[in-house]
Design a protein around this motif. Sequence first.
Motif, PDB file in Angstrom:
ATOM      1  N   THR A 143       0.823  -1.219   0.000  1.00  0.00           N
ATOM      2  CA  THR A 143       0.000   0.000   0.000  1.00  0.00           C
ATOM      3  C   THR A 143       0.860   1.274   0.000  1.00  0.00           C
ATOM      4  O   THR A 143       0.322   2.380  -0.020  1.00  0.00           O
ATOM      5  CB  THR A 143      -0.957   0.041   1.212  1.00  0.00           C
ATOM      6  OG1 THR A 143      -0.183   0.017   2.425  1.00  0.00           O
ATOM      7  CG2 THR A 143      -1.918  -1.128   1.190  1.00  0.00           C
ATOM      8  N   ALA A 144       2.178   1.112   0.005  1.00  0.00           N
ATOM      9  CA  ALA A 144       3.050   2.297   0.017  1.00  0.00           C
ATOM     10  C   ALA A 144       2.853   3.146  -1.237  1.00  0.00           C
ATOM     11  O   ALA A 144       2.734   4.376  -1.152  1.00  0.00           O
ATOM     12  CB  ALA A 144       4.514   1.867   0.141  1.00  0.00           C
ATOM     13  N   LEU A 145       2.800   2.481  -2.374  1.00  0.00           N
ATOM     14  CA  LEU A 145       2.750   3.231  -3.624  1.00  0.00           C
ATOM     15  C   LEU A 145       1.400   3.933  -3.826  1.00  0.00           C
ATOM     16  O   LEU A 145       1.373   5.110  -4.204  1.00  0.00           O
ATOM     17  CB  LEU A 145       3.093   2.307  -4.796  1.00  0.00           C
ATOM     18  CG  LEU A 145       3.649   3.001  -6.024  1.00  0.00           C
ATOM     19  CD1 LEU A 145       4.842   3.874  -5.696  1.00  0.00           C
ATOM     20  CD2 LEU A 145       4.004   1.979  -7.090  1.00  0.00           C
ATOM     21  N   PRO A 146       0.272   3.258  -3.579  1.00  0.00           N
ATOM     22  CA  PRO A 146      -0.997   4.000  -3.625  1.00  0.00           C
ATOM     23  C   PRO A 146      -1.008   5.189  -2.656  1.00  0.00           C
ATOM     24  O   PRO A 146      -1.567   6.242  -2.971  1.00  0.00           O
ATOM     25  CB  PRO A 146      -2.042   2.949  -3.222  1.00  0.00           C
ATOM     26  CG  PRO A 146      -1.412   1.642  -3.551  1.00  0.00           C
ATOM     27  CD  PRO A 146       0.066   1.815  -3.387  1.00  0.00           C
ATOM     28  N   LEU A 147      -0.393   5.025  -1.491  1.00  0.00           N
ATOM     29  CA  LEU A 147      -0.315   6.146  -0.552  1.00  0.00           C
ATOM     30  C   LEU A 147       0.492   7.305  -1.148  1.00  0.00           C
ATOM     31  O   LEU A 147       0.109   8.473  -1.048  1.00  0.00           O
ATOM     32  CB  LEU A 147       0.328   5.687   0.765  1.00  0.00           C
ATOM     33  CG  LEU A 147       0.668   6.800   1.761  1.00  0.00           C
ATOM     34  CD1 LEU A 147      -0.591   7.526   2.236  1.00  0.00           C
ATOM     35  CD2 LEU A 147       1.446   6.249   2.958  1.00  0.00           C
ATOM     36  N   LEU A 148       1.598   6.959  -1.788  1.00  0.00           N
ATOM     37  CA  LEU A 148       2.414   8.006  -2.414  1.00  0.00           C
ATOM     38  C   LEU A 148       1.627   8.722  -3.504  1.00  0.00           C
ATOM     39  O   LEU A 148       1.654   9.952  -3.607  1.00  0.00           O
ATOM     40  CB  LEU A 148       3.702   7.403  -2.988  1.00  0.00           C
ATOM     41  CG  LEU A 148       4.589   8.358  -3.800  1.00  0.00           C
ATOM     42  CD1 LEU A 148       5.020   9.569  -2.982  1.00  0.00           C
ATOM     43  CD2 LEU A 148       5.808   7.622  -4.348  1.00  0.00           C
ATOM     44  N   LYS A 149       0.926   7.958  -4.316  1.00  0.00           N
ATOM     45  CA  LYS A 149       0.125   8.572  -5.392  1.00  0.00           C
ATOM     46  C   LYS A 149      -0.917   9.516  -4.798  1.00  0.00           C
ATOM     47  O   LYS A 149      -1.112  10.638  -5.278  1.00  0.00           O
ATOM     48  CB  LYS A 149      -0.539   7.484  -6.241  1.00  0.00           C
ATOM     49  CG  LYS A 149      -1.226   8.021  -7.506  1.00  0.00           C
ATOM     50  CD  LYS A 149      -1.901   6.898  -8.279  1.00  0.00           C
ATOM     51  CE  LYS A 149      -2.791   7.428  -9.397  1.00  0.00           C
ATOM     52  NZ  LYS A 149      -2.083   7.648 -10.666  1.00  0.00           N
ATOM     53  N   ARG A 150      -1.566   9.066  -3.755  1.00  0.00           N
ATOM     54  CA  ARG A 150      -2.570   9.900  -3.074  1.00  0.00           C
ATOM     55  C   ARG A 150      -1.911  11.179  -2.528  1.00  0.00           C
ATOM     56  O   ARG A 150      -2.459  12.279  -2.655  1.00  0.00           O
ATOM     57  CB  ARG A 150      -3.205   9.100  -1.934  1.00  0.00           C
ATOM     58  CG  ARG A 150      -4.232   9.847  -1.110  1.00  0.00           C
ATOM     59  CD  ARG A 150      -4.724   9.014   0.083  1.00  0.00           C
ATOM     60  NE  ARG A 150      -5.331   7.751  -0.333  1.00  0.00           N
ATOM     61  CZ  ARG A 150      -6.585   7.639  -0.760  1.00  0.00           C
ATOM     62  NH1 ARG A 150      -7.367   8.710  -0.811  1.00  0.00           N
ATOM     63  NH2 ARG A 150      -7.062   6.471  -1.121  1.00  0.00           N
ATOM     64  N   ALA A 151      -0.739  11.003  -1.924  1.00  0.00           N
ATOM     65  CA  ALA A 151      -0.058  12.155  -1.335  1.00  0.00           C
ATOM     66  C   ALA A 151       0.332  13.171  -2.402  1.00  0.00           C
ATOM     67  O   ALA A 151       0.186  14.382  -2.205  1.00  0.00           O
ATOM     68  CB  ALA A 151       1.188  11.691  -0.569  1.00  0.00           C
ATOM     69  N   ARG A 152       0.818  12.674  -3.543  1.00  0.00           N
ATOM     70  CA  ARG A 152       1.201  13.593  -4.610  1.00  0.00           C
ATOM     71  C   ARG A 152       0.000  14.368  -5.118  1.00  0.00           C
ATOM     72  O   ARG A 152       0.077  15.580  -5.359  1.00  0.00           O
ATOM     73  CB  ARG A 152       1.860  12.829  -5.770  1.00  0.00           C
ATOM     74  CG  ARG A 152       3.236  12.293  -5.421  1.00  0.00           C
ATOM     75  CD  ARG A 152       3.913  11.637  -6.618  1.00  0.00           C
ATOM     76  NE  ARG A 152       4.189  12.615  -7.675  1.00  0.00           N
ATOM     77  CZ  ARG A 152       4.771  12.320  -8.843  1.00  0.00           C
ATOM     78  NH1 ARG A 152       5.140  11.067  -9.092  1.00  0.00           N
ATOM     79  NH2 ARG A 152       4.998  13.244  -9.750  1.00  0.00           N
TER      80      ARG A 152
END
Lengths: 477, 477
Positions: A236-245
Amino acid sequence: MNAATDSFAARLAAIVGRAAVITERSALDPYETEWRGRYHGRARLVVRPASTEEVAAVVRLCAAENIAIVPQGGNTGLVEGQIPDESGEQVVLSLARMNRIRTIDPLDFTMTVEAGCVLRTIQEKADDADCFFPLSLGAEGSCQIGGNISTNAGGVGVLRYGSTRALVLGLEVVLPDGTIWDGLKSLGKDNTGYDLRQLFIGAEGTLGIVTAAVLKLFPKRQDVQTALVALADLETALPLLKRARAISSDRVSAFELLPRMGIEFATTYLPGVADPMVQPHAWYALMDLSTSRPGDSLRETMESLLADAIEAGEAVDAVISGSIEQQRALWRIREELPEAMRKSGAVLHHDVSVPTSDVATFIRRALAAVEAAHPGARCLPFGHLGDGNIHFSICPPVGADDDAFYQAEHRITPLVFDTAVDLRGSFSAEHGIGRLKLDELDRYKRPIDLDLMRRIKLALDPRNLMNPGKVVRVGNR
Amino acid sequence: MNAATDSFAARLAAIVGRAAVITERSALDPYETEWRGRYHGRARLVVRPASTEEVAAVVRLCAAENIAIVPQGGNTGLVEGQIPDESGEQVVLSLARMNRIRTIDPLDFTMTVEAGCVLRTIQEKADDADCFFPLSLGAEGSCQIGGNISTNAGGVGVLRYGSTRALVLGLEVVLPDGTIWDGLKSLGKDNTGYDLRQLFIGAEGTLGIVTAAVLKLFPKRQDVQTALVALADLETALPLLKRARAISSDRVSAFELLPRMGIEFATTYLPGVADPMVQPHAWYALMDLSTSRPGDSLRETMESLLADAIEAGEAVDAVISGSIEQQRALWRIREELPEAMRKSGAVLHHDVSVPTSDVATFIRRALAAVEAAHPGARCLPFGHLGDGNIHFSICPPVGADDDAFYQAEHRITPLVFDTAVDLRGSFSAEHGIGRLKLDELDRYKRPIDLDLMRRIKLALDPRNLMNPGKVVRVGNR
């Protein structure tokens, strides 16, 4: 010291001054020694020119005498690129005395610096001028910008600002024959032929010696919000990063991965470090949002991001730093993790990268491969998840013998590298090749890549006098 | 058609299919003609491979026959790099059939595309995947990404996202001997030797043929605010930009300069274009702020920025677009200004760059130099002020003869280029060298730059078969 050396040293002294030529064995030692003590070379002498013209004159003299040169900055490199070989014939050319900030233009967002400027000094001078220079890495208190450029240094800011390559507008380079190549431009656009600058960046001093650069600055940061996020899972790290961006309008300036064992190493080996959360979690992301806008509601953005991420099942817990002190405390866990591992005993480091969407796959596969080959080995994959750049460090099983573990390096390391390269990744994401990774270069690069590199090397340095035996093998070295 | 040509064409047809080899003179014409009709070359034939393997086989055959190749994308280049010479011996290799989007990864923010993909298609596919590909330029409806990469295309988004060079993570290139170089990586960091990718970007097909690339995507833009700002003076443009970058947290995605005469040309020659302001002003900036955050208060940011700028004496008036239609209307003035000038008659274009802090100095000096040499000539300096990249266009005095004006080009153009280069600027900021600017390259580059370029060219293409006579002169061509 024989007569030939004496005469050569005297001629160098005529260029740079007697005090700037070091020939005493004890004084040479720091220049010959990799900073962690992993490798010792032997230099013919060390020369410390103070200007581009002096560098050029030194290089011309060495070229005339057919003497190889090893350029050295802050001696913080991790692949032995800055250390002379064992022959005692190579000259170490230290850029340390070339440490002037030549100009700074806050309206143009540029800064012209000499190669020997320490990175932290550059950061501070930029800050003084109400600007921001984003290159940031562990060694910033002693590494020099010439070395950063020659190794295309990475660090924690790459996700938002790019590697050093993206931060260099212009370069000044002394070529292998001693000619000064003046590419000190501060242009946003310049399409007049091959971009020679790009060749020298990351070439580790094998094509010429970087003596100065025009750096790109950014608006000064007015607020930085830091959060440690307990991830629901590695995946879930990458979806979190996408959301954060998206939610921050692309103002994520760091996104680092930490495994549970990283927290444990930090709390065990670093004085004053405590687990920021009550419950343990398998994987964490350490994230910075930053803004140049005074009064921007970045704290609220971070809070709503984390609430959304928890609701979406990407995160399970989070700590937002409420003060500069808390921010430093969170970052200490990440920044000093290598130090914690060193204190724990033996450790094998691997600086690999894969496409960001393959980070989780890479880690799972590499963990399984190492566990199968070396049961009980403690893997700590951490680092720049936002760039797909994972420092996959491995410590021996608890109670195991350090030396025996180091002897297994040749079996363990290929497991990590093979896994990364299988995913079209890199076995050296930010540390470079130097001398240390030449065998890996031969193993993982295709012959066509090596052939192209050799052709470029010979086109620019036909006698192989610039840092020979580093990055690219030519002839018998 | 002689027997040798026939046999060669037949062998090409065996690789790519008969329909993909063009030999009829009338069908060749579009490939031999610069799109504005300024230059006609003559091709031996045109070959249109559909895959990387076909490109490689074609290149191998040409190499065996010692036949030079001119790669061609959308034929929108401005320096004749894509057009064969007059010999009738060169093969034009069109990439147009290689137009597949191979993959798109919205989580990784990457997209792998073939060289023949039209830029607008790439923009649209990125948008469909909830992402944003920022490269944007006038020819985007027909230019191809292979050409964009080979010319390191610029455009309006460079200020925030960089040139094409900054948007390419990986490349696939067919080398001069027909070998396929697979650099199709999507890594944020990879320091394993010389960055070969950087060599091919901007090399205008002289070192190999770009067949595919991994592009870097960004979060989708959710709001774009556009304002036309009447500047207090040319000199206040840069302080305004600095203010805009700080207050918007570096979300300025375009900052273009327009002179009064630009507004007048647009309103005179473009149907339906009206002056957006009541009063005329000497200089305008056209500015975009953009955000990927839904519900971001970008309109308020723009309003408070403009109020501050007027209070600070940087701006005197401003119009913010209230709708997509108004936004398009404002941008039409800028985007179609070249078209307006074309309609007015003769025009000399100059694509120069200087350090951004020298833009005003450059413009003032160039205006004075041109006026002194050619009284009444109408100068229209416009374009990418945020990148220091000014399109310094010049139309003849009102009522003057177009042909006489064109005949004065050799006297007028050096005035503009000399002024830029004196300020350490570039005589070709984004358009490249091609064939058209080889003389300027000789005039403005130092011998050491030309020598380095030649050495690199010969190291990679020793027989000078890849787009010979472009970018770098080798031997007799």
